[in-house]
Design a protein around this motif. Sequence first.
Motif, short mmCIF file in Angstrom:
data_model
loop_
_atom_site.label_atom_id
_atom_site.label_comp_id
_atom_site.label_asym_id
_atom_site.label_seq_id
_atom_site.Cartn_x
_atom_site.Cartn_y
_atom_site.Cartn_z
N ALA A 210 0.85 -1.19 0.00
CA ALA A 210 0.00 0.00 0.00
C ALA A 210 0.89 1.25 0.00
O ALA A 210 1.12 1.87 1.03
CB ALA A 210 -0.92 -0.02 1.22
N LEU A 211 1.41 1.57 -1.15
CA LEU A 211 2.31 2.71 -1.30
C LEU A 211 1.74 3.67 -2.34
O LEU A 211 1.28 3.24 -3.39
CB LEU A 211 3.70 2.23 -1.77
N ASP A 212 1.79 4.93 -2.04
CA ASP A 212 1.30 5.94 -2.97
C ASP A 212 2.46 6.38 -3.86
O ASP A 212 3.05 7.45 -3.66
CB ASP A 212 0.72 7.13 -2.19
N LEU A 213 2.81 5.52 -4.83
CA LEU A 213 3.93 5.77 -5.73
C LEU A 213 3.51 5.49 -7.16
O LEU A 213 2.70 4.59 -7.41
CB LEU A 213 5.09 4.82 -5.41
N PRO A 214 4.07 6.22 -8.13
CA PRO A 214 3.87 5.83 -9.53
C PRO A 214 4.55 4.48 -9.78
O PRO A 214 5.47 4.08 -9.04
CB PRO A 214 4.55 6.94 -10.33
N ALA A 215 4.13 3.77 -10.79
CA ALA A 215 4.63 2.42 -11.06
C ALA A 215 6.15 2.36 -11.16
O ALA A 215 6.78 1.48 -10.58
CB ALA A 215 3.99 1.87 -12.34
N ASN A 216 6.75 3.30 -11.89
CA ASN A 216 8.22 3.27 -12.04
C ASN A 216 8.93 3.48 -10.71
O ASN A 216 9.95 2.87 -10.43
CB ASN A 216 8.69 4.31 -13.06
N ALA A 217 8.40 4.35 -9.86
CA ALA A 217 9.01 4.59 -8.54
C ALA A 217 8.88 3.34 -7.67
O ALA A 217 9.79 3.00 -6.91
CB ALA A 217 8.37 5.79 -7.86
N PHE A 218 7.74 2.67 -7.78
CA PHE A 218 7.56 1.43 -7.02
C PHE A 218 8.59 0.39 -7.46
O PHE A 218 9.26 -0.23 -6.64
CB PHE A 218 6.15 0.87 -7.22
N LEU A 219 8.74 0.20 -8.77
CA LEU A 219 9.71 -0.78 -9.27
C LEU A 219 11.13 -0.39 -8.90
O LEU A 219 11.94 -1.25 -8.53
CB LEU A 219 9.56 -0.95 -10.78
N ASP A 220 11.46 0.89 -8.97
CA ASP A 220 12.80 1.35 -8.57
C ASP A 220 13.08 1.03 -7.11
O ASP A 220 14.19 0.66 -6.74
CB ASP A 220 12.95 2.85 -8.80
#
Length: 110
Positions: free
Chosen positions: A87-97
């Motif tokens: 449950a993170l409020d991140l864009p997909a690329n930031a999550f993957l990074d």
Amino acid sequence: MSQEPKAWYGARTFYRWLSWENRPYEERVVLFRAASLDEAIELAGRESAEYAEEGGFEVLDMVQAYRICDGDEEVGAGTEVFSALHALDLPANAFLDRYDSGPAHTRIGE
């Protein structure tokens, strides 16, 4: 007294390699048959201690377990063995990074 049927669980454990350069971390997901989530975590804790002792690794203090299916269901190719929601409020690329730890250490079989 009848024995509670055992289900399949995937258990995720974490380690620190002490002998490799840069002391990488390792995540493992191992299958267990257990009567409950608590038993699966206990089995994973014992197995991870043995694995770490054999390899000279440090066991990190976290076990995550996931009920895969009932014991009479088949576990095979394509069976999901672990899942976690973040449950993170991140864009997909930031999550993957956030979860990309760089080059993975792999071993190629003969």
